[in-house]
Motif scaffolding. Structure first.
Motif, PDB file in Angstrom:
ATOM      1  N   LEU A   1       0.824  -1.213   0.000  1.00 39.36           N
ATOM      2  CA  LEU A   1       0.000   0.000   0.000  1.00 39.36           C
ATOM      3  C   LEU A   1       0.853   1.256   0.000  1.00 39.36           C
ATOM      4  O   LEU A   1       0.502   2.259  -0.636  1.00 39.36           O
ATOM      5  N   ALA A   2       1.984   1.219   0.711  1.00 35.11           N
ATOM      6  CA  ALA A   2       2.818   2.420   0.840  1.00 35.11           C
ATOM      7  C   ALA A   2       3.603   2.711  -0.421  1.00 35.11           C
ATOM      8  O   ALA A   2       3.738   3.877  -0.824  1.00 35.11           O
ATOM      9  N   PHE A   3       4.130   1.669  -1.066  1.00 38.00           N
ATOM     10  CA  PHE A   3       5.023   1.865  -2.209  1.00 38.00           C
ATOM     11  C   PHE A   3       4.363   1.375  -3.499  1.00 38.00           C
ATOM     12  O   PHE A   3       4.893   0.518  -4.200  1.00 38.00           O
ATOM     13  N   ASN A   4       3.199   1.936  -3.783  1.00 34.39           N
ATOM     14  CA  ASN A   4       2.501   1.573  -5.013  1.00 34.39           C
ATOM     15  C   ASN A   4       2.916   2.510  -6.154  1.00 34.39           C
ATOM     16  O   ASN A   4       3.830   3.324  -6.014  1.00 34.39           O
ATOM     17  N   GLU A   5       2.248   2.412  -7.275  1.00 32.79           N
ATOM     18  CA  GLU A   5       2.609   3.226  -8.441  1.00 32.79           C
ATOM     19  C   GLU A   5       2.412   4.711  -8.173  1.00 32.79           C
ATOM     20  O   GLU A   5       3.182   5.551  -8.645  1.00 32.79           O
ATOM     21  N   ASP A   6       1.373   5.048  -7.421  1.00 29.58           N
ATOM     22  CA  ASP A   6       1.131   6.462  -7.104  1.00 29.58           C
ATOM     23  C   ASP A   6       2.258   7.040  -6.256  1.00 29.58           C
ATOM     24  O   ASP A   6       2.552   8.230  -6.345  1.00 29.58           O
ATOM     25  N   PHE A   7       2.870   6.211  -5.430  1.00 25.88           N
ATOM     26  CA  PHE A   7       3.983   6.682  -4.602  1.00 25.88           C
ATOM     27  C   PHE A   7       5.129   7.172  -5.483  1.00 25.88           C
ATOM     28  O   PHE A   7       5.686   8.253  -5.267  1.00 25.88           O
ATOM     29  N   PHE A   8       5.482   6.393  -6.502  1.00 24.24           N
ATOM     30  CA  PHE A   8       6.575   6.794  -7.388  1.00 24.24           C
ATOM     31  C   PHE A   8       6.149   7.929  -8.312  1.00 24.24           C
ATOM     32  O   PHE A   8       6.966   8.752  -8.713  1.00 24.24           O
ATOM     33  N   ALA A   9       4.863   7.984  -8.664  1.00 26.26           N
ATOM     34  CA  ALA A   9       4.381   9.079  -9.508  1.00 26.26           C
ATOM     35  C   ALA A   9       4.377  10.395  -8.743  1.00 26.26           C
ATOM     36  O   ALA A   9       4.722  11.446  -9.292  1.00 26.26           O
ATOM     37  N   ASP A  10       4.015  10.360  -7.457  1.00 27.80           N
ATOM     38  CA  ASP A  10       4.018  11.580  -6.641  1.00 27.80           C
ATOM     39  C   ASP A  10       5.434  12.045  -6.325  1.00 27.80           C
ATOM     40  O   ASP A  10       5.668  13.236  -6.100  1.00 27.80           O
ATOM     41  N   ASN A  11       6.379  11.088  -6.227  1.00 29.17           N
ATOM     42  CA  ASN A  11       7.783  11.419  -5.988  1.00 29.17           C
ATOM     43  C   ASN A  11       7.969  12.171  -4.678  1.00 29.17           C
ATOM     44  O   ASN A  11       8.708  13.158  -4.597  1.00 29.17           O
ATOM     45  N   LEU A  12       7.296  11.721  -3.612  1.00 28.69           N
ATOM     46  CA  LEU A  12       7.382  12.365  -2.304  1.00 28.69           C
ATOM     47  C   LEU A  12       7.740  11.324  -1.259  1.00 28.69           C
ATOM     48  O   LEU A  12       7.172  10.221  -1.241  1.00 28.69           O
ATOM     49  N   ALA A  13       8.670  11.684  -0.364  1.00 34.13           N
ATOM     50  CA  ALA A  13       9.141  10.760   0.669  1.00 34.13           C
ATOM     51  C   ALA A  13       8.222  10.832   1.884  1.00 34.13           C
ATOM     52  O   ALA A  13       8.561  11.402   2.927  1.00 34.13           O
ATOM     53  N   ASN A  14       7.025  10.258   1.767  1.00 33.00           N
ATOM     54  CA  ASN A  14       6.089  10.210   2.886  1.00 33.00           C
ATOM     55  C   ASN A  14       5.262   8.934   2.796  1.00 33.00           C
ATOM     56  O   ASN A  14       5.407   8.148   1.859  1.00 33.00           O
ATOM     57  N   LEU A  15       4.392   8.741   3.777  1.00 33.30           N
ATOM     58  CA  LEU A  15       3.550   7.552   3.835  1.00 33.30           C
ATOM     59  C   LEU A  15       2.097   7.885   3.513  1.00 33.30           C
ATOM     60  O   LEU A  15       1.178   7.234   4.024  1.00 33.30           O
ATOM     61  N   ASP A  16       1.874   8.870   2.674  1.00 34.02           N
ATOM     62  CA  ASP A  16       0.506   9.282   2.354  1.00 34.02           C
ATOM     63  C   ASP A  16      -0.304   8.160   1.723  1.00 34.02           C
ATOM     64  O   ASP A  16      -1.501   8.026   1.985  1.00 34.02           O
ATOM     65  N   GLN A  17       0.333   7.364   0.867  1.00 33.35           N
ATOM     66  CA  GLN A  17      -0.389   6.279   0.203  1.00 33.35           C
ATOM     67  C   GLN A  17      -0.842   5.223   1.213  1.00 33.35           C
ATOM     68  O   GLN A  17      -1.959   4.714   1.129  1.00 33.35           O
ATOM     69  N   LEU A  18      -0.005   4.921   2.183  1.00 35.43           N
ATOM     70  CA  LEU A  18      -0.385   3.975   3.227  1.00 35.43           C
ATOM     71  C   LEU A  18      -1.450   4.568   4.140  1.00 35.43           C
ATOM     72  O   LEU A  18      -2.420   3.890   4.509  1.00 35.43           O
ATOM     73  N   SER A  19      -1.288   5.836   4.504  1.00 36.39           N
ATOM     74  CA  SER A  19      -2.240   6.485   5.421  1.00 36.39           C
ATOM     75  C   SER A  19      -3.635   6.530   4.831  1.00 36.39           C
ATOM     76  O   SER A  19      -4.633   6.373   5.545  1.00 36.39           O
ATOM     77  N   ALA A  20      -3.736   6.752   3.521  1.00 34.20           N
ATOM     78  CA  ALA A  20      -5.041   6.848   2.885  1.00 34.20           C
ATOM     79  C   ALA A  20      -5.804   5.523   2.955  1.00 34.20           C
ATOM     80  O   ALA A  20      -7.036   5.514   2.966  1.00 34.20           O
ATOM     81  N   ARG A  21      -5.082   4.404   3.014  1.00 33.07           N
ATOM     82  CA  ARG A  21      -5.729   3.090   2.995  1.00 33.07           C
ATOM     83  C   ARG A  21      -5.537   2.319   4.295  1.00 33.07           C
ATOM     84  O   ARG A  21      -5.965   1.159   4.389  1.00 33.07           O
TER      85      ARG A  21
END
Length: 897
Positions: free
Chosen positions: A37-57
């Motif tokens: 959940l944390a290191f999905n495709e959106d994580f690399f597309a956003d290019n930001l060093a945070n856990l936003d993708q994990l937090s959202a889910r």
């Protein structure tokens, strides 16, 4: 409660959980699922060093993980009959309950600790905000702890672990999805006036944004207490279920449960309204800045400030954080300002009396398109503020997603409490910054949005260059001065040389300047009257210095070639790497080398994080000037190059020039200055100069950065871009006008923490691709030149052979023409083959480069997914091996297999 009893129950349950591989497998599954959940495709597309993708889910992850932990807490006890033995021990029901809850909480805590490897992966990829990481994990822990109590309640209702898992999922889904029930928000607001979230996601959001909220803590603790109380009621039911007063006791416990729920909700809502929290972000984004506190302290007791906030009770999902932050900040101002600030909140529904009041004060609704339950709709949203005092009134019509809320409020507060505003002059040029009637299109044009922004702080007037500039202004803004005529330019130069502060924006290729490239310095000045019905237009007056603005540049000690514009092969936003043109340049404060910083360290631009320029020019310091040259913006080194006017434009069908895509881009190893400040040696700011000696100004070689298009990108955060173009312009104006109170405040936002390790790897391949493309173009040009030379040689030899023979001149010309046409056809065919081979080679290079970049991303993805579960797997293996050895210890050899 007896701690020794609780500890005994705790040890028993924890030991049983980790007695086999099940506990360790659960931890591995939890960590791996979190990594996916944390290191999905959106994580690399956003290019930001945070856990936003994990937090959202994360709440959805808890929906399945929590029941897996708690399903055996009571169900197995009932199934095996050990619950009766447990309750016959010399321990109270509550002590057993707390011991079991602490056991499942410990299991979850251990799993969460192992998932800290996600943060370790982030530290490899970039530089995360560790304060934000801490509060994020604190929120994870509190949310999980609350749902564990709900899962235990499901387990106590049945003797089947499978049913307990299903019931646990259903019960945990209530606090997770309650805010998504259609109409629930409207019902709570209309009946109870509640606007705060009821679900786990809403309260978790504060923690994942770097803010420890007291309401969030109490919500999760209260939810835990509520479900633990339900646990205690169910396990205590055996004492009274078969008695005479069973119905009365059941009704009594139902009433008690309802009262407890209402009390917990009321206290949570009270704390949410109070807005108390602890800020843990590195930039202290949730705490009022020193600038705001100083302005609040300086408020005049005799001139209190009235703040009227007109806010819609319900807003689309993407505007919920904006609404909450605006309300929280206004409450903080109200509390800090004491009797000198009076804040009035007005809930505004469309077509209501409150809406009429808002409209009379200049607050109009913004139509926002939103999606609700799969349906798109357009809603009228009010998020505006009117601030007034005895001196002045400032209207903030709407707080959009990109609006820095504290800055807007503090600037407005500083403006309304100032007796006299400073004055900004806008020079009248062909850019029509202040709007007006366009002679070319015969339509009225609105003023640029940057002017509306300036009017919130300054008195803005138009300054004509047709006569000597004598207006009493603090700073003059000149947009596209290259369009001035010679007399107008002479007046402007005289104004600049007299030492008056000036902010200049000019551009070799004004991309957003309508129509087409009409405003470019190398294009002729348009006719003042336009043309109609196909009539030939009257020729416009010639531009000063032929559009080169030489006299203004000489006065400012600068050099600028209007025939050159820049491009950049690096795009820090992978999501749009193949969408945005190379001429759209991102200036980001991410370079590790101080000498190649795109946003140099200076009072105006340092602290700003990202800006966008489009087809910008670049400037240099005149070696003969005595003025100090201070760089404000510059391009990225090693990936930037220069395009010539003839390379990027082509003659238009109806005259003038139009843009075209260059055949190829050739980057160099230079860094170019896009904006700079010039001032007399030793001078600090115009406000501190005793006597105005010399020129004091700022030159920016791009006007697209302040166009309405970029203003909308900044204000609405279009494409999820958070740019500082407008803030940079306002900093320039403030600095030149001598009002530096809000410069530091504008820079307050979360640091743009990119995946620097990934960017570094990508940059290597992008540079290699650029070199291969350049090499292919060079080889193609060489091959074409060689083919042309061969053609010339063939024609020359043919001409010599004909001249030696007895052939008349007419026949020679005919044969030469036929031979030339034949050779030209061969040359054209050869050029096509060379061009086709070049394009194929370029295409292959680009494909290989994209594959390499995807390979890099996959490598980092595998790093993010494989590293986190390794510690849990190693611990499980060590424990199992140690247990096997302990089981074999003390056993006779003849009894071992």
């Amino acid at each position: 409660m007896r701690s020794n009893v609780i500890l005994a129950v705790f040890k028993r349950n924890v030991t049983s959980y980790f007695s086999g591989m099940l506990g360790y497998l659960f931890i591995v599954v939890f960590v791996v699922a979190g990594a996916f959940l944390a290191f999905n495709e959106d994580f690399f597309a956003d290019n930001l060093a945070n856990l936003d993708q994990l937090s959202a889910r994360f709440p959805l992850l808890l929906l399945f993980i929590v029941p897996a932990i708690t399903m055996t807490a009571w169900a197995d006890e009932k199934k095996l009959g050990t619950d009766e033995l447990l309750f016959t021990l010399p321990a109270s029901d509550f002590e057993i309950l707390i011991g079991k809850y602490l056991a499942v909480l410990s299991v979850y805590t251990v799993a969460l600790i192992f998932s800290l490897t996600h943060a370790f992966v982030l530290s490899i990829l970039g530089n995360p905000d560790w304060g934000l990481i801490f509060t994020t994990y604190l929120g994870y822990w509190l949310a999980g702890g609350a749902l564990l109590a709900a899962g235990m309640f499901a387990s106590v209702l049945t003797s089947s672990a499978t049913i307990a898992f299903v019931l646990g999922t259903a019960i945990c889904a209530i606090p997770i999805f309650i805010d998504r029930i259609p109409g629930i928000s409207t019902f709570l607001h209309d009946t109870l006036g509640i606007t705060e979230p009821l679900g786990v996601s809403g309260h978790l959001q504060g923690f994942t944004s770097g803010k420890v909220t007291y309401s969030g803590i109490f919500y999760f603790v209260g939810l835990t207490a509520f479900f633990l109380y339900l646990n205690s009621v169910v396990i205590a039911r055996r004492h009274w279920a078969g008695g005479k007063n069973a119905k009365e006791m059941g009704a009594q416990y139902i009433i008690r449960t309802a009262c407890l729920a209402i009390a917990l909700m009321s206290l949570t809502y009270s704390l949410a309204v109070a807005g108390m929290d602890v800020d843990t972000t590195s930039e202290h984004l949730h705490t009022l800045s020193p600038t705001s506190l100083d302005i609040l302290k300086e408020l005049d007791d005799e001139r209190p400030v009235t703040i009227q906030a007109f806010i819609s009770p319900e807003v689309p999902q993407e505007y919920v954080p904006v609404r909450k932050e605006l309300i929280d900040k206004l409450r903080e101002y109200d509390k800090r300002g004491g009797k000198n600030i009076q804040v009035r909140f007005v809930d505004v529904e469309p077509y209501s009396e409150a809406a009429e009041e808002a409209g009379s004060l200049g607050i109009e609704p913004r139509q926002i398109q939103s999606q609700d339950n799969g349906r798109f709709s357009v809603e009228d949203v009010y998020l505006g503020v009117v601030m007034s005092s005895g001196f002045d009134t400032v209207i903030i019509p709407f707080f959009d997603r990109g609006t820095p809320i504290e800055y807007e409020l503090t600037r407005s507060l500083g403006t309304v409490t100032t007796e006299k505003r400073r004055r900004v002059g806008i020079l009248a040029t062909d850019a029509n910054v202040l709007g007006g009637f366009d002679q070319q299109s015969f339509r009225s044009q609105p003023e640029w949005q940057i002017v509306s922004e300036l009017k919130k702080q300054y008195d803005v007037i138009e300054v004509s260059p047709d006569s000597p500039i004598e207006a009493e202004i603090d700073v003059l803004i000149a947009v596209l001065p290259s369009s001035l005529t010679q007399p107008q330019m002479d007046n402007l130069v005289a104004y600049v040389e007299s030492g008056n502060p000036i902010l200049v924006f000019d551009d070799p290729v004004p991309r957003f300047f309508p129509p087409g490239l009409q405003g470019a310095p190398l294009e002729a000045k348009p006719s003042p009257g336009g043309g109609m019905f196909g009539m030939q237009q009257q020729q416009g007056e010639p531009k000063a210095d032929n559009g080169l603005a030489t006299s203004l540049l000489d006065a400012m000690g600068l050099r600028w070639d209007v025939t050159e514009s820049l491009f950049d092969l690096t795009n820090p936003h992978p999501r749009y790497a193949n969408v945005f043109p190379k001429e759209l340049i991102f200036l980001a404060d991410t370079e590790e080398d101080p000498e190649s910083q795109q946003i140099p360290d200076n009072p105006i631009s340092s602290g700003l994080q990202e800006m966008i320029v489009f087809y910008p020019g670049f400037i240099e310091r005149d070696p003969n000037t005595q003025l100090e040259f201070i760089e404000l913006l510059r391009s990225r080194k090693s990936s930037t190059g220069v395009s010539m006017w003839d390379q990027i434009t082509t003659p238009g069908i109806f005259g003038g020039r139009q843009l075209r895509q260059p055949d190829f881009y050739r980057a160099d190893d230079e860094s170019y200055v896009l904006a700079a400040m010039v001032r007399p040696e030793g001078a600090k700011s115009p406000a501190e100069m005793d006597e105005k000696k010399g020129v004091y100004g700022i030159f920016v070689a791009d006007i697209d950065m302040i166009n309405d298009v970029m203003f909308d990108v900044w204000q609405r955060q279009m494409y999820d871009l958070k740019i500082d173009n407008v803030l940079f312009v306002l900093n320039c104006v403030d600095y030149l006008a001598g009002d530096e109170r809000f410069i530091e405040l504008r820079k307050r936002r979360a640091m743009h923490r990119t995946l620097t390790a990934l960017e570094k790897e990508k940059r290597t391949f992008e540079q290699r691709r650029s070199e291969e493309v350049e090499k292919a173009n060079d080889e193609a040009e060489t091959a074409v030149e060689e083919a042309k030379e061969r053609l010339d040689g063939v024609l020359e030899s043919l001409r010599e052979e004909m001249q030696k023979g007895n052939v008349d001149a007419g026949a020679i010309q005919v044969r030469l023409r036929n031979a030339q046409e034949a050779e030209n056809r061969k040359l054209a065919q050869k050029e096509k083959e060379i061009e086709r081979a070049k394009n194929e080679r370029v295409r292959r290079v680009r494909i290989e480069t994209e594959q390499e970049i995807r390979k890099i991303e996959r490598g980092f993805w595998m790093l993010g997914v494989l590293i986190p579960p390794i510690p849990a797997i190693l611990l499980g293996v060590i424990v199992v091996v140690a247990r096997l050895f302990s089981e074999r210890k003390g056993i006779s050899e003849d009894r071992l297999r």
